[in-house]
Design an enzyme around this catalytic site. Structure first.
Site, PDB file in Angstrom:
ATOM      1  CD  GLU A  44      -5.524  -5.966  -1.217  1.00  0.00           C
ATOM      2  OE1 GLU A  44      -6.176  -6.456  -0.277  1.00  0.00           O
ATOM      3  OE2 GLU A  44      -5.090  -4.794  -1.197  1.00  0.00           O
TER       4      GLU A  44
ATOM      5  CG  ASN B 175      -0.413  -0.203   2.538  1.00  0.00           C
ATOM      6  OD1 ASN B 175       0.575  -0.897   2.718  1.00  0.00           O
ATOM      7  ND2 ASN B 175      -1.039   0.408   3.526  1.00  0.00           N
TER       8      ASN B 175
ATOM      9  CB  CYS C 101     -10.940  -2.230   0.362  1.00  0.00           C
ATOM     10  SG  CYS C 101     -10.238  -1.857  -1.261  1.00  0.00           S
TER      11      CYS C 101
END
Length: 131
Positions: free
Chosen positions: A52, A39, A83
């Protein structure tokens, strides 16, 4: 290197000066090659990038468009689910039965699939009548 090891390794590269919550992800392309992402936060929320999404971008940049396995790891009390946006991104490049391993740095894991993470997924078939 295992998929989870790749996610664990790249997690350390996360840019998280605001939340301090590092996440690492790795996807295995149909070729067998592993692509990793972490991230990356931005002071202008929500302009950051999820781990991701970073792994998927690396896969696509390398010329692959199908993933066959996913691993995500974070330092949390229980495995962190992807998410909603990342669930849809994973569904774009993987099949409903594609395995997803969610893990913590402490060793807890949860095995699931893209289909279980995103039931009733939106796909190109829903746009078949568009002209």
């Amino acid at each position: 290197m295992s998929l989870l090891d790749a996610a664990r390794e790249v997690r350390e590269m996360a840019y998280v000066p605001y939340s301090r919550f590092k996440v690492g992800a790795a996807v295995r392309g149909a070729s067998g090659r592993i692509y990793a992402g972490c991230n990356v936060e931005n002071v202008a929320y929500p302009e950051g990038t999820c781990a991701e999404a970073g792994a998927i971008s690396a896969m696509v940049a390398a010329g692959e468009t199908e993933l066959i396995e996913v691993a995500v790891i974070a330092d949390s009390p229980s495995p962190v689910p992807c998410c909603g946006g990342c669930r849809q991104k994973l569904a774009e490049f993987g099949k409903p039965d594609t395995p997803v391993l969610l893990a913590t740095t402490g060793g807890a894991t949860m095995a699931t699939t893209i289909g279980e993470l995103l039931p009733g997924r939106f796909d190109a078939g829903h746009m078949s009548r568009a002209e």
